[in-house]
Design a protein around this motif. Structure first.
Motif, mmCIF file in Angstrom:
data_model
loop_
_atom_site.group_PDB
_atom_site.id
_atom_site.type_symbol
_atom_site.label_atom_id
_atom_site.label_comp_id
_atom_site.label_asym_id
_atom_site.label_seq_id
_atom_site.Cartn_x
_atom_site.Cartn_y
_atom_site.Cartn_z
ATOM 1 N N HIS A 510 0.942 -1.067 0.153
ATOM 2 C CA HIS A 510 0.076 0.017 0.036
ATOM 3 C C HIS A 510 0.836 1.181 -0.169
ATOM 4 C CE1 HIS A 510 -2.798 3.289 1.350
ATOM 5 N NE2 HIS A 510 -2.158 3.338 2.449
ATOM 6 N N SER A 511 2.049 1.458 0.650
ATOM 7 C CA SER A 511 2.703 2.458 0.757
ATOM 8 C C SER A 511 3.529 2.585 -0.500
ATOM 9 C CB SER A 511 3.801 2.156 1.934
ATOM 10 O OG SER A 511 3.183 2.177 3.290
ATOM 11 N N LEU A 512 3.892 1.714 -1.081
ATOM 12 C CA LEU A 512 4.428 1.966 -2.372
ATOM 13 C C LEU A 512 3.644 2.228 -3.537
ATOM 14 C CD1 LEU A 512 6.401 -1.728 -2.946
ATOM 15 C CD2 LEU A 512 7.557 0.846 -2.265
ATOM 16 N N MET A 513 2.179 1.968 -3.337
ATOM 17 C CA MET A 513 1.606 2.704 -4.242
ATOM 18 C C MET A 513 1.259 3.983 -4.277
ATOM 19 S SD MET A 513 0.308 0.038 -6.337
ATOM 20 C CE MET A 513 -1.050 0.376 -6.963
ATOM 21 N N VAL A 514 0.828 4.359 -2.747
ATOM 22 C CA VAL A 514 0.638 5.814 -2.320
ATOM 23 C C VAL A 514 1.875 6.664 -2.789
ATOM 24 C CG1 VAL A 514 0.477 7.231 -0.354
ATOM 25 C CG2 VAL A 514 -0.822 5.134 -0.681
ATOM 26 N N ALA A 515 3.160 5.894 -2.806
ATOM 27 C CA ALA A 515 4.338 6.781 -3.120
ATOM 28 C C ALA A 515 4.554 7.255 -4.521
ATOM 29 C CB ALA A 515 5.565 5.926 -2.549
ATOM 30 N N ASN A 516 3.865 6.093 -5.313
ATOM 31 C CA ASN A 516 3.695 6.547 -6.841
ATOM 32 C C ASN A 516 2.860 7.553 -7.115
ATOM 33 O OD1 ASN A 516 5.812 4.486 -7.375
ATOM 34 N ND2 ASN A 516 4.054 2.604 -7.683
ATOM 35 N N LEU A 517 1.661 7.317 -6.468
ATOM 36 C CA LEU A 517 0.538 8.410 -6.885
ATOM 37 C C LEU A 517 1.175 9.894 -6.317
ATOM 38 C CD1 LEU A 517 -2.741 6.514 -5.663
ATOM 39 C CD2 LEU A 517 -2.175 7.055 -7.810
ATOM 40 N N ALA A 518 1.666 9.982 -4.990
ATOM 41 C CA ALA A 518 2.036 11.328 -4.345
ATOM 42 C C ALA A 518 3.140 11.809 -5.288
ATOM 43 C CB ALA A 518 2.403 10.794 -2.993
ATOM 44 N N GLU A 519 4.085 11.107 -5.459
ATOM 45 C CA GLU A 519 5.390 11.708 -6.055
ATOM 46 C C GLU A 519 4.733 12.236 -7.432
ATOM 47 O OE1 GLU A 519 9.856 10.258 -7.790
ATOM 48 O OE2 GLU A 519 8.365 8.657 -8.036
ATOM 49 N N ALA A 520 3.914 11.430 -8.305
ATOM 50 C CA ALA A 520 3.520 11.901 -9.573
ATOM 51 C C ALA A 520 2.826 13.282 -9.318
ATOM 52 C CB ALA A 520 2.827 10.836 -10.552
ATOM 53 N N ALA A 521 2.016 13.149 -8.373
ATOM 54 C CA ALA A 521 1.046 14.412 -8.306
ATOM 55 C C ALA A 521 1.873 15.650 -7.843
ATOM 56 C CB ALA A 521 -0.142 14.167 -7.236
ATOM 57 N N CYS A 522 2.867 15.467 -6.821
ATOM 58 C CA CYS A 522 3.787 16.639 -6.373
ATOM 59 C C CYS A 522 4.486 17.146 -7.395
ATOM 60 C CB CYS A 522 4.631 16.084 -5.109
ATOM 61 S SG CYS A 522 3.595 15.798 -3.710
ATOM 62 N N GLU A 523 5.046 16.313 -8.206
ATOM 63 C CA GLU A 523 6.081 16.909 -9.372
ATOM 64 C C GLU A 523 5.287 17.569 -10.369
ATOM 65 O OE1 GLU A 523 8.110 13.589 -11.071
ATOM 66 O OE2 GLU A 523 9.497 13.679 -9.379
ATOM 67 N N ALA A 524 3.953 17.184 -10.584
ATOM 68 C CA ALA A 524 2.983 18.062 -11.387
ATOM 69 C C ALA A 524 2.631 19.323 -10.955
ATOM 70 C CB ALA A 524 1.520 17.240 -11.635
ATOM 71 N N ILE A 525 2.624 19.480 -9.638
ATOM 72 C CA ILE A 525 2.167 20.849 -9.132
ATOM 73 C C ILE A 525 3.453 21.556 -8.844
ATOM 74 C CG2 ILE A 525 0.165 19.999 -8.455
ATOM 75 C CD1 ILE A 525 0.788 19.986 -5.629
ATOM 76 N N GLY A 526 4.450 21.142 -9.092
ATOM 77 C CA GLY A 526 5.905 21.780 -8.584
ATOM 78 C C GLY A 526 6.296 21.517 -6.993
ATOM 79 N N ALA A 527 5.826 20.681 -6.305
ATOM 80 C CA ALA A 527 6.009 20.265 -5.002
ATOM 81 C C ALA A 527 7.266 19.216 -4.968
ATOM 82 C CB ALA A 527 4.778 19.616 -4.136
ATOM 83 N N ASN A 528 7.676 18.990 -3.851
ATOM 84 C CA ASN A 528 8.747 17.907 -3.785
ATOM 85 C C ASN A 528 8.503 16.459 -3.824
ATOM 86 O OD1 ASN A 528 11.247 16.527 -2.928
ATOM 87 N ND2 ASN A 528 11.869 17.966 -1.344
ATOM 88 N N GLY A 529 8.548 15.900 -4.968
ATOM 89 C CA GLY A 529 8.150 14.717 -5.276
ATOM 90 C C GLY A 529 8.908 13.846 -4.702
ATOM 91 N N LEU A 530 10.365 13.931 -4.517
ATOM 92 C CA LEU A 530 11.008 12.879 -3.925
ATOM 93 C C LEU A 530 10.727 12.966 -2.401
ATOM 94 C CD1 LEU A 530 13.395 10.918 -4.208
ATOM 95 C CD2 LEU A 530 15.104 12.886 -3.837
ATOM 96 N N LEU A 531 10.357 13.999 -1.671
ATOM 97 C CA LEU A 531 9.891 13.967 -0.177
ATOM 98 C C LEU A 531 8.881 13.027 -0.090
ATOM 99 C CD1 LEU A 531 10.187 14.799 2.497
ATOM 100 C CD2 LEU A 531 9.308 16.956 1.930
ATOM 101 N N ALA A 532 7.837 13.511 -1.233
ATOM 102 C CA ALA A 532 6.379 12.758 -1.170
ATOM 103 C C ALA A 532 6.427 11.172 -0.999
ATOM 104 C CB ALA A 532 5.525 13.363 -2.091
ATOM 105 N N ARG A 533 7.423 10.751 -2.076
ATOM 106 C CA ARG A 533 7.771 9.177 -2.264
ATOM 107 C C ARG A 533 8.278 8.629 -1.062
ATOM 108 N NH1 ARG A 533 8.621 5.079 -5.669
ATOM 109 N NH2 ARG A 533 7.609 6.034 -7.598
ATOM 110 N N VAL A 534 9.355 9.343 -0.700
ATOM 111 C CA VAL A 534 10.121 8.414 0.428
ATOM 112 C C VAL A 534 9.325 8.626 1.771
ATOM 113 C CG1 VAL A 534 12.386 8.217 1.419
ATOM 114 C CG2 VAL A 534 12.067 9.010 -0.774
ATOM 115 N N GLY A 535 8.768 9.642 1.846
ATOM 116 C CA GLY A 535 7.740 9.821 3.045
ATOM 117 C C GLY A 535 6.615 9.022 2.958
#
Length: 711
Positions: A510-535
């Motif tokens: 579940h965490s891996l799936m959330v990481a994929n979703l969060a990273e893609a969305a954060c990068e799309a809005i200019g947020a820190n995608g790497l932080l969202a993925r690892v977090g």
């Protein structure tokens, strides 16, 4: 205690403005002290006509005004006087002679008329009358006082002459006067010209008396026609003075050799350059103060306008100041090695270290600012052993080296990438040195050239090594979560990730799936995608305490919540956020991860257990079944908040269609918005729409239709 925690303690005592002012003042004093020796004018205790005990060179290029003035005076003195040939003077003097002869003829003609009327008058009276009449006419009609310059005997001779004799005399005078005046005659040549005209008339066939009269008239007619032109002479002298190049004392020029006498000219030059102790100047110190103020102002401007919290501004200001001082300490160390007489040792300075550290820890903007500041400082430090001078070549070398470190350093910031960047910096350093050597047509031996290349490579490699060595210190001291640190924490071999994988495999997936979703969305809005993925990898670490109570881990067991009261189930579910935060703190993971664990559910309602409790007791309060929060404080946590629920909802469906996925994403995002979960972060409605669209695209890629293969 970490450095940022110590700074937090100080902030409780000192307010923000005072704290920043103290930091900047301390930095200014340190900078002034570092470069004081470099700009301090080198002066000598020298007396006139003493013997120089060392060779003295000029520390700067300066115009010697006194010497320049002397050279201009010499150039002006060499310009000869300018004379102009006045051609109109020839015609004027010839016309004057003509006028005299005309008045003589007029006087004779009037005398003839009066003689016919008065036959009784005597001849001698007639001659006197004619002379008086002639002189009267000449006085009235000629601008010059001719009657005083020419004798009465000459006038009487002309009046007594016959018409033919007078015409012949006129012709002789005019021809000879015109011939002599057609030549250039200066003031000092007038007597010679008069002698010439007299000699020529003497050779004519006039009678003796007429010759004397003609000679006197011709002598009077001869005047200077080649006149000194004062205005034109001054103009020529001004042009000659302008053409004189300013006399310059060049930087590095030998003023006096060791063992030579200090004569007046040398002493004057030493005084002009400010090299005598008796006339030292404070201008270099004022210049250094302005330089320091400029650097401090740039840092203060950055600290004032950065769009971050006051606490973070102070932490960054202290960190940038420390990194700058580390770089300047290395600069002074390399500068101190100049006495070893190793060619080009200054090029070993690791100019890219500080910009690379700042890029990894902060951002590109501040790293470029620091690269410029360090390049400016290098011009003061590496001044070729000549005090209060600037080394422009070192500025260019340092600036290009620092900029290349920023450009070539990948945003991923893996450790291997830093070493690769060091190699690229070395190449840029070599090319820069070749450019500097060739552009000035420098004369270097093969040995010197090899030293330069070696030190250029050392600079690049040393920059990467020092960056690697100092990075952990600054990360730990200031609690900086750099991209490199995030990549290290994403390693599946981390103890906590291994714990999730072994104790709660469903949560891990579940965490891996959330990481994929969060990273893609954060990068799309200019947020820190790497932080969202690892977090996201760690956001549900609290579930490992009671993994079987979470549905994704209930593979082949009954749901234990079926046997529990709603309030007990509520406590177990809610506690996974606080348990996770405690575990992350225990393992000393970054504060950003702790915030994600605590805030990824915000204060949302446990609807299932609330409804179940409501069925048992109508008086149950809704706030008792909400997570404790706080609500998401950053865009990254807000995205993870929505992604967590979206992934769980979509995963619970069998073969979801794109339309169903779109509806689920929209409903969950709208629920979070209406529930006020996004009120405390800076995500906008426009960015929320981008997040929803990105979630749909990512989920459609994961849950795409598959071909049914036959058994």
């Amino acid at each position: 205690m970490r450095l940022n925690e110590q700074l937090s303690s100080l902030r409780k005592i000192i307010n923000y403005r005072v704290f920043n002012s103290i930091i900047l003042i301390i930095l200014a004093l340190i900078l002034f002290g570092i470069f004081y020796q470099n700009i301090r004018p080198q002066t000598y205790d020298i007396e006139l006509f003493s013997i120089a005990n060392k060779t003295i060179r000029s520390p700067k290029t300066i115009i010697d005004e006194e010497k320049t003035s002397e050279e201009k005076k010499k150039a002006a003195a060499q310009v000869s006087k300018v004379y102009t040939f006045q051609t109109d003077q020839v015609q004027n003097r010839v016309s004057l002679m003509n006028s005299i002869f005309d008045f003589v003829e007029e006087a004779k003609s009037e005398d003839a008329k009066s003689a016919n009327k008065e036959q009784s008058k005597k001849d001698n009276l007639t001659a006197e009358d004619k002379l008086l009449k002639l002189k009267e006419n000449l006085t009235e009609n000629v601008s010059e006082d001719v009657t005083k310059s020419i004798s009465d005997d000459s006038f009487q001779t002309l009046l007594a002459a016959s018409d033919d004799q007078l015409d012949h005399t006129r012709s002789v005078v005019l021809n000879n006067v015109q011939a002599v005046l057609n030549k250039k005659i200066r003031n000092n040549q007038v007597d010679a010209a008069k002698t010439t005209v007299v000699n020529q008339i003497q050779q004519s066939n006039l009678s003796k008396s007429l010759k004397l009269a003609a000679q006197e008239l011709a002598e009077y007619a001869i005047v200077p026609n080649y006149i000194y032109d004062e205005k034109l002479t001054k103009e020529h002298r001004k042009q000659a003075m302008k053409a004189v190049e300013p006399f310059k004392i060049l930087q590095g020029q030998v003023i006096v050799q060791e063992g030579h006498i200090i004569d007046r000219d040398i002493y004057r030059q030493l005084k002009l350059l400010g090299l005598l102790k008796t006339n030292s100047s404070i201008k270099p110190y004022i210049g250094l103060a302005i330089f320091v103020i400029l650097i401090i102002s740039l840092l203060a401007f950055y600290a004032a306008h950065a769009r971050i919290s006051q606490e973070e501004k102070q932490n960054r200001l202290v960190m940038v100041s420390l990194i700058l001082l580390c770089s300047l300490a290395l600069m002074k160390l390399v500068g101190a090695m100049n006495h070893l007489d190793i060619p080009g040792i200054e090029y070993a300075f690791p100019a890219a270290m500080a910009p690379m550290l700042i890029k990894i820890l902060l951002n590109d903007r501040v790293s470029y600012l620091l690269a410029i500041i360090i390049a400016a400082c290098a011009s003061l430090e590496f001044h070729d052993e000549i005090a209060d001078t600037m080394n422009v070549e070192m500025v260019l070398y340092t600036l290009l080296s620092g900029a290349s470190g920023i450009i070539f350093l990948s945003n991923k910031n893996q450790r291997t990438g830093i070493f690769k960047t060091g190699a690229f910096i070395a190449i840029v350093n070599i090319l820069t040195l070749c450019f500097l050597i060739l552009i000035v047509n420098g004369q270097f031996t093969n040995r010197e050239f090899v030293y330069y290349l070696i030190f250029a490579v050392v600079s690049g490699l040393l920059s990467s090594v020092l960056t690697m060595g100092l990075l952990p210190f600054f990360e730990a001291s200031f609690g900086i979560l750099s991209a490199m640190r995030l990549i290290e924490l994403s390693n599946p071999n981390h103890p906590l990730l291994k714990k999730i994988l072994t104790d709660a495999p469903g949560t891990y997936h579940h965490s891996l799936m959330v990481a994929n979703l969060a990273e893609a969305a954060c990068e799309a809005i200019g947020a820190n995608g790497l932080l969202a993925r690892v977090g996201s990898y760690y956001h549900d670490i609290g579930k490992t305490k009671r993994p079987q109570f979470f549905i994704e881990n209930q593979m082949s067991i009954k749901n234990p919540h079926d046997r529990l009261n709603p309030d007990v189930s509520r406590d177990i579910i809610i506690e996974h956020t606080t348990d996770g935060a405690d575990m992350l703190r225990k393992y000393k993971l970054p504060k950003e991860f702790v915030d994600i664990a605590e805030q990824h559910h915000g204060t949302t309602l446990l609807k299932f257990f609330y409804k179940k409790a409501k069925e048992l007791d109508e008086h149950v309060k809704e706030e008792d079944y909400r997570y404790p929060g706080p609500k998401p404080q950053t865009r990254e946590i807000a995205v993870i908040n929505i992604a967590d629920s979206v992934e769980a909802a979509v995963r619970s469906m069998n073969h979801p269609t794109p339309e169903e996925i779109k509806n689920i994403v929209h409903n969950i995002a709208q629920d979070r918005l209406l529930d006020g979960q996004l009120n405390e972060c800076d995500i906008t409605l426009k960015e929320l729409e981008v997040v929803k669209k990105t979630f749909c695209e990512t989920l459609n890629g994961i849950f795409h239709s598959r071909i049914q293969y036959p058994n």
